[in-house]
Design an enzyme around this catalytic site. Structure first.
Site, PDB file in Angstrom:
ATOM      1  N   HIS A  33       0.831  -1.205   0.000  1.00  0.00           N
ATOM      2  CA  HIS A  33       0.000   0.000   0.000  1.00  0.00           C
ATOM      3  C   HIS A  33       0.865   1.254   0.000  1.00  0.00           C
ATOM      4  O   HIS A  33       1.982   1.244   0.518  1.00  0.00           O
ATOM      5  CB  HIS A  33      -0.881   0.049   1.256  1.00  0.00           C
ATOM      6  CG  HIS A  33      -2.074  -0.839   1.206  1.00  0.00           C
ATOM      7  ND1 HIS A  33      -3.236  -0.558   1.880  1.00  0.00           N
ATOM      8  CD2 HIS A  33      -2.304  -2.010   0.566  1.00  0.00           C
ATOM      9  CE1 HIS A  33      -4.125  -1.526   1.669  1.00  0.00           C
ATOM     10  NE2 HIS A  33      -3.572  -2.421   0.881  1.00  0.00           N
ATOM     11  N   GLU A 123       3.235  -0.676   4.141  1.00  0.00           N
ATOM     12  CA  GLU A 123       2.866   0.691   3.763  1.00  0.00           C
ATOM     13  C   GLU A 123       4.117   1.533   3.529  1.00  0.00           C
ATOM     14  O   GLU A 123       5.106   1.404   4.238  1.00  0.00           O
ATOM     15  CB  GLU A 123       2.054   1.349   4.892  1.00  0.00           C
ATOM     16  CG  GLU A 123       0.787   0.606   5.290  1.00  0.00           C
ATOM     17  CD  GLU A 123      -0.427   1.097   4.539  1.00  0.00           C
ATOM     18  OE1 GLU A 123      -0.273   1.971   3.655  1.00  0.00           O
ATOM     19  OE2 GLU A 123      -1.536   0.609   4.829  1.00  0.00           O
TER      20      GLU A 123
END
Length: 236
Positions: A33, A123
């Protein structure tokens, strides 16, 4: 539960992952992500028990030892992080399980479906890191090879000031993940672990286990400075 009618791509991905898990061929699942708020690169992991949690956190620590941009203390391995609802959290999936919540994320849903230890959401901020880790040089059996590798595939770094991310920075994060897996499996011929305070994968594992035991003996629920547990500031 995703359905083929309402969530066809999620349903199909889950079928594939669960198929390989049923054949004992699923070693890891990592969802990649981008992140707009928290700086640096970090992971969300699941809250497991005993030795499983040591192995779970171990991979994140190995990433921090290999990547200057990886924020180990920004990671979240808490049970709260598996249950929380947050409309702003990009890891959450809408429409699965009756709301926008992390229980519907691939990380949590696939752990519950397969029981695989190494399941993460990785992330990365779009723009910059918060601080850079010191990266030690690699260690090989051949001094000439060590100098060659140090200049190319695995350069050390003692820089500490954050930098703006570019294509190479993002690429280095991807390479770091693969290198950390090689270290985890003790299959890295160019490991830098011998030049760190831990010396070996067993040394890193021992450190993680000691920190988890120390954390478990405390009554307070705030995040440890050693092992990430999550908290209000982890809500995106």
């Amino acid at each position: 539960e995703p359905t083929v009618e309402e969530h066809p791509t999620i349903w199909a991905a889950r079928q594939v992952v669960c198929h390989y898990a049923s054949l004992n061929l699923l070693d890891m699942y990592i969802d990649l992500h981008a992140h707009a708020n928290k700086r640096g690169c970090f992971v969300f992991g699941n809250a497991l028990d005993g030795p499983e949690q040591v192995e779970n956190v171990l991979l994140a620590k190995l990433m921090a030892l290999n990547c200057s941009h990886f924020e180990f203390n920004a990671c979240d391995f808490s049970e709260k992080g598996m249950m929380a609802k947050d409309k702003r959290n990009p890891e959450c999936t809408k429409g699965i399980g009756g709301g926008i919540k992390q229980e519907g994320s691939g990380r949590v849903a696939l752990y519950r479906a397969t029981g695989t230890t190494h399941i993460y959401t990785c992330e990365s901020n779009y723009n910059t890191s918060r601080i850079l880790n010191i990266i030690h040089p690699i260690k090989t059996k051949d001094e000439k090879e060590e100098k060659t590798v140090a200049r190319g595939a695995s350069p050390p770094s003692r820089a500490r000031d954050p930098t703006k991310f570019d294509v190479e920075a993002f690429a280095s994060m991807g390479r770091t993940l693969v290198v950390a897996v090689l270290d985890l499996r003790e299959a890295n011929p160019w490991s830098r672990l011998p030049n760190t305070e831990f010396r070996t994968v067993a040394g890193v594992r021992s450190w993680v286990g000691a920190c988890l035991r120390a954390q478990g003996s405390k009554k307070e629920t705030r995040r440890s400075s050693y092992i990430p547990r999550g908290g209000d500031d982890d809500d995106e």
